[in-house]
Write a protein that holds these residues in place. Structure first.
Motif, PDB file in Angstrom:
ATOM      1  N   TRP A 185       0.812  -1.230   0.000  1.00 54.71           N
ATOM      2  CA  TRP A 185       0.000   0.000   0.000  1.00 54.71           C
ATOM      3  C   TRP A 185       0.842   1.276   0.000  1.00 54.71           C
ATOM      4  O   TRP A 185       0.423   2.304  -0.512  1.00 54.71           O
ATOM      5  CB  TRP A 185      -0.941   0.011   1.215  1.00 54.71           C
ATOM      6  CG  TRP A 185      -0.207   0.229   2.503  1.00 54.71           C
ATOM      7  CD1 TRP A 185       0.390  -0.726   3.267  1.00 54.71           C
ATOM      8  CD2 TRP A 185       0.039   1.476   3.164  1.00 54.71           C
ATOM      9  NE1 TRP A 185       0.993  -0.151   4.355  1.00 54.71           N
ATOM     10  CE2 TRP A 185       0.790   1.210   4.319  1.00 54.71           C
ATOM     11  CE3 TRP A 185      -0.318   2.816   2.887  1.00 54.71           C
ATOM     12  CZ2 TRP A 185       1.210   2.210   5.200  1.00 54.71           C
ATOM     13  CZ3 TRP A 185       0.100   3.810   3.759  1.00 54.71           C
ATOM     14  CH2 TRP A 185       0.848   3.501   4.906  1.00 54.71           C
ATOM     15  N   TRP A 186       2.019   1.218   0.594  1.00 54.54           N
ATOM     16  CA  TRP A 186       2.873   2.395   0.788  1.00 54.54           C
ATOM     17  C   TRP A 186       3.683   2.738  -0.463  1.00 54.54           C
ATOM     18  O   TRP A 186       4.295   3.814  -0.520  1.00 54.54           O
ATOM     19  CB  TRP A 186       3.879   2.093   1.902  1.00 54.54           C
ATOM     20  CG  TRP A 186       4.688   0.891   1.509  1.00 54.54           C
ATOM     21  CD1 TRP A 186       4.376  -0.418   1.748  1.00 54.54           C
ATOM     22  CD2 TRP A 186       5.863   0.878   0.689  1.00 54.54           C
ATOM     23  NE1 TRP A 186       5.294  -1.243   1.132  1.00 54.54           N
ATOM     24  CE2 TRP A 186       6.217  -0.480   0.485  1.00 54.54           C
ATOM     25  CE3 TRP A 186       6.649   1.881   0.130  1.00 54.54           C
ATOM     26  CZ2 TRP A 186       7.325  -0.852  -0.282  1.00 54.54           C
ATOM     27  CZ3 TRP A 186       7.749   1.507  -0.637  1.00 54.54           C
ATOM     28  CH2 TRP A 186       8.073   0.147  -0.829  1.00 54.54           C
ATOM     29  N   ASP A 210      -5.747  -5.189   6.175  1.00 56.39           N
ATOM     30  CA  ASP A 210      -5.380  -3.802   6.438  1.00 56.39           C
ATOM     31  C   ASP A 210      -4.005  -3.728   7.090  1.00 56.39           C
ATOM     32  O   ASP A 210      -3.448  -4.746   7.503  1.00 56.39           O
ATOM     33  CB  ASP A 210      -6.440  -3.128   7.309  1.00 56.39           C
ATOM     34  CG  ASP A 210      -6.664  -1.677   6.911  1.00 56.39           C
ATOM     35  OD1 ASP A 210      -5.693  -1.017   6.492  1.00 56.39           O
ATOM     36  OD2 ASP A 210      -7.812  -1.211   7.012  1.00 56.39           O
ATOM     37  N   PHE A 211      -3.458  -2.517   7.120  1.00 54.55           N
ATOM     38  CA  PHE A 211      -2.184  -2.257   7.808  1.00 54.55           C
ATOM     39  C   PHE A 211      -2.533  -1.492   9.071  1.00 54.55           C
ATOM     40  O   PHE A 211      -2.883  -0.310   9.031  1.00 54.55           O
ATOM     41  CB  PHE A 211      -1.265  -1.433   6.903  1.00 54.55           C
ATOM     42  CG  PHE A 211       0.157  -1.307   7.407  1.00 54.55           C
ATOM     43  CD1 PHE A 211       1.152  -2.144   6.917  1.00 54.55           C
ATOM     44  CD2 PHE A 211       0.510  -0.360   8.366  1.00 54.55           C
ATOM     45  CE1 PHE A 211       2.467  -2.033   7.364  1.00 54.55           C
ATOM     46  CE2 PHE A 211       1.819  -0.251   8.821  1.00 54.55           C
ATOM     47  CZ  PHE A 211       2.801  -1.082   8.321  1.00 54.55           C
ATOM     48  N   MET A 213      -2.143   0.390  12.654  1.00 54.94           N
ATOM     49  CA  MET A 213      -1.202   1.268  13.344  1.00 54.94           C
ATOM     50  C   MET A 213      -1.658   1.408  14.796  1.00 54.94           C
ATOM     51  O   MET A 213      -2.858   1.518  15.042  1.00 54.94           O
ATOM     52  CB  MET A 213      -1.170   2.645  12.674  1.00 54.94           C
ATOM     53  CG  MET A 213      -0.499   2.642  11.309  1.00 54.94           C
ATOM     54  SD  MET A 213       1.283   2.337  11.365  1.00 54.94           S
ATOM     55  CE  MET A 213       1.870   3.784  12.245  1.00 54.94           C
ATOM     56  N   ILE A 215       2.237  -0.292  14.602  1.00 56.40           N
ATOM     57  CA  ILE A 215       2.719  -1.623  14.250  1.00 56.40           C
ATOM     58  C   ILE A 215       2.745  -2.484  15.511  1.00 56.40           C
ATOM     59  O   ILE A 215       3.164  -2.034  16.573  1.00 56.40           O
ATOM     60  CB  ILE A 215       4.117  -1.500  13.606  1.00 56.40           C
ATOM     61  CG1 ILE A 215       3.991  -0.787  12.252  1.00 56.40           C
ATOM     62  CG2 ILE A 215       4.773  -2.872  13.446  1.00 56.40           C
ATOM     63  CD1 ILE A 215       5.313  -0.373  11.643  1.00 56.40           C
ATOM     64  N   GLY A 227     -10.497  -2.145   6.945  1.00 51.72           N
ATOM     65  CA  GLY A 227     -11.206  -1.041   7.570  1.00 51.72           C
ATOM     66  C   GLY A 227     -10.627  -0.632   8.911  1.00 51.72           C
ATOM     67  O   GLY A 227     -10.900   0.470   9.390  1.00 51.72           O
ATOM     68  N   ASP A 228      -9.842  -1.506   9.512  1.00 54.60           N
ATOM     69  CA  ASP A 228      -9.280  -1.191  10.835  1.00 54.60           C
ATOM     70  C   ASP A 228      -7.959  -0.425  10.751  1.00 54.60           C
ATOM     71  O   ASP A 228      -7.455   0.030  11.784  1.00 54.60           O
ATOM     72  CB  ASP A 228      -9.044  -2.475  11.645  1.00 54.60           C
ATOM     73  CG  ASP A 228     -10.350  -3.085  12.152  1.00 54.60           C
ATOM     74  OD1 ASP A 228     -11.408  -2.448  11.972  1.00 54.60           O
ATOM     75  OD2 ASP A 228     -10.298  -4.197  12.715  1.00 54.60           O
ATOM     76  N   GLY A 229      -7.377  -0.322   9.577  1.00 60.31           N
ATOM     77  CA  GLY A 229      -6.063   0.305   9.457  1.00 60.31           C
ATOM     78  C   GLY A 229      -6.077   1.482   8.497  1.00 60.31           C
ATOM     79  O   GLY A 229      -7.074   2.200   8.396  1.00 60.31           O
ATOM     80  N   VAL A 230      -4.983   1.660   7.793  1.00 60.98           N
ATOM     81  CA  VAL A 230      -4.766   2.880   7.016  1.00 60.98           C
ATOM     82  C   VAL A 230      -4.953   2.698   5.507  1.00 60.98           C
ATOM     83  O   VAL A 230      -4.785   3.649   4.743  1.00 60.98           O
ATOM     84  CB  VAL A 230      -3.338   3.433   7.272  1.00 60.98           C
ATOM     85  CG1 VAL A 230      -3.156   3.766   8.745  1.00 60.98           C
ATOM     86  CG2 VAL A 230      -2.263   2.466   6.787  1.00 60.98           C
ATOM     87  N   ILE A 231      -5.315   1.489   5.078  1.00 64.45           N
ATOM     88  CA  ILE A 231      -5.307   1.216   3.634  1.00 64.45           C
ATOM     89  C   ILE A 231      -6.584   1.682   2.942  1.00 64.45           C
ATOM     90  O   ILE A 231      -7.691   1.482   3.448  1.00 64.45           O
ATOM     91  CB  ILE A 231      -5.054  -0.290   3.389  1.00 64.45           C
ATOM     92  CG1 ILE A 231      -3.616  -0.625   3.786  1.00 64.45           C
ATOM     93  CG2 ILE A 231      -5.318  -0.663   1.927  1.00 64.45           C
ATOM     94  CD1 ILE A 231      -3.235  -2.080   3.630  1.00 64.45           C
ATOM     95  N   ASP A 232      -6.378   2.272   1.781  1.00 64.45           N
ATOM     96  CA  ASP A 232      -7.460   2.759   0.932  1.00 64.45           C
ATOM     97  C   ASP A 232      -7.848   1.631  -0.036  1.00 64.45           C
ATOM     98  O   ASP A 232      -7.338   1.538  -1.144  1.00 64.45           O
ATOM     99  CB  ASP A 232      -6.951   3.987   0.170  1.00 64.45           C
ATOM    100  CG  ASP A 232      -7.979   4.574  -0.778  1.00 64.45           C
ATOM    101  OD1 ASP A 232      -9.075   3.991  -0.921  1.00 64.45           O
ATOM    102  OD2 ASP A 232      -7.672   5.608  -1.382  1.00 64.45           O
TER     103      ASP A 232
END
Lengths: 282, 282
Positions: A185-186, A210-211, A213, A215, A227-232
């Motif tokens: 994703w990054w 998801d990723f 945060m 970590i 949905g729980d992390g930072v990924i679009d």
């Protein structure tokens, strides 16, 4: 949203329901109306490959991939021969299970090694040695770029572009690449490399999670429910669609809280999140 | 080896000796025969920029860089104006301290944000707004690619190639890039992008520290003393040399055990490791 979603491309990677045996995972998928499964080899080995194949087939599920081969970077001859033998076994297992896709987590540095260039060279050499055997058995080796935080100990393929470069010499039905949202994703080149992967007919799998945060203390367990992390997911899923991928979408989550939860509830949540975040863009 | 090493390019980044005030760090460098220092702004602020500048100058040290500006990705106007104001202040501080190099950790996603493409756009826009002010004051904004594990919360620049792309529109004495071994060692394009950075006259700093395994429970603290982790300093240092970099080499380590140790011992160990692993290739 869930009422209008279609789960025909949803696959459960069994690492998500780590507590479940393969039989429990198969039964869980059937209960949840999930048509596809991606077993890990340890759960297959517990009952034997033939029994696993029959179990999955009898339940009416398909196998989206087998996880996993790889760990190709041993520096010593014995280690290299063991790696080749294990990967040949994995190829046979994949064939027996009725999937064409064998995930490859290629391995990191050898113990105590610091020469990443040399280690990448060994990875490249072992892949070349495996390709003919994979081709004979109709199996595609799916090179998986892993997040760079795992470069030292798990995978010296860190970007989709690098995976595509490594795949380039081989037929598209023998070496492919995976797009796993957590790992890529990054990447500032992500859109460009997903499009390239599509144009080069290399996308063998789309894995979602998801990723999270911050970590996790054990970095391997930072994978989160969509949905729980930072990924679009909307954007990346749309890129994968635009690149022409129409295959299964595997949910693969390593996360202690999810592993501790009831598997049926995990599947229900995963379906809801898939319906909300992924399906509309896939 | 230490007897033949030359420490004329060795710089102490004050994050390495986190317990020390700026005065203690300056005194530690003088005792250790270290000619250069890279202060963090919090330690400068404790005594005021003018006093800090006088302290360092009177001790006969030079300032290799100021750490750090950045965090440019606020989504709201107030946050953006605050970021610009803070970075203008950092530019003035760098000028006062007598360094031309201001490190930029560009910032991650806004709180709750998932749109990395939009966040990168804001980063690009804020950089453009800062460049004229930096140019007026003779300061180079040093874009630092951070390891992708910090993409969400610290820096949306994850590779040297991406930093160079971002720097490309600006004069080389106003926007540069940093090569920090911890952040970039895994990058399959590293050699190529270091050479590109040299050819484009963008290398503003070379920072060294190791990548410790396993990753620390607080991922920010996985930086290790050179030699304690997986990084091949000989190879990366040789690439940086071949790319034409002749400036200071900063030791910057975030690591709880090192922070807990006596600062003088940390400097002694860092000098030994530099002499053994870095100096012969620099």
């Amino acid at each position: 949203m869930t009422t209008t979603a279609d789960f025909s491309r949803f696959s459960l990677n069994t690492a998500t329901t780590k507590k479940w045996t393969l039989q429990e995972a198969v039964e869980g998928c059937v209960r949840a109306g999930i048509p596809s499964i991606a077993p890990w080899r340890d759960r297959v080995a517990e009952i034997g490959t033939d029994s696993a194949a029959a179990l999955i087939k009898d339940a009416g599920l398909r196998v989206s991939s087998l996880c996993r081969g790889g760990f190709l970077t041993a520096a010593d001859v014995d280690g290299q021969e063991a790696a080749l033998a294990d990967n040949r076994a994995a190829i046979i297992e994949a064939e027996t299970l009725g999937t064409t896709e064998l995930f490859m987590v290629v391995g990191g540095l050898a113990p105590g090694e610091k020469d990443i260039v040399a280690a990448r060279g060994r990875m490249t050499d072992r892949l070349a040695e495996l390709v003919p055997f994979a081709a004979e058995h109709g199996i595609r080796l799916v090179l998986e770029p892993l997040h760079p935080m795992y470069a030292a100990d798990r995978a010296l393929i860190s970007t989709l572009g690098q995976a595509l470069d490594l795949a380039a010499p081989y037929p598209t039905n023998v070496v492919g690449v995976a797009v796993d949202t957590f790992h890529v994703w990054w990447d500032p080149q992500l859109q460009e490399q997903i499009m390239r992967a599509g144009a080069e007919s290399r996308i063998a799998s789309y894995q979602i999670c998801d990723f999270n945060m911050p970590i996790a203390a054990d970095a391997l367990l930072s994978r989160g429910m969509m949905g729980d992390g930072v990924i679009d997911f909307a954007t990346i899923t749309a890129w994968v669609r635009e690149a022409g991928y129409t295959g299964d979408i595997e949910v693969e989550i390593f996360n202690q809280a999810i592993w501790d939860a009831d598997g049926n509830e995990v599947l229900a949540t995963a379906k809801n999140r898939y319906a909300e975040l992924v399906f509309p863009h896939a």
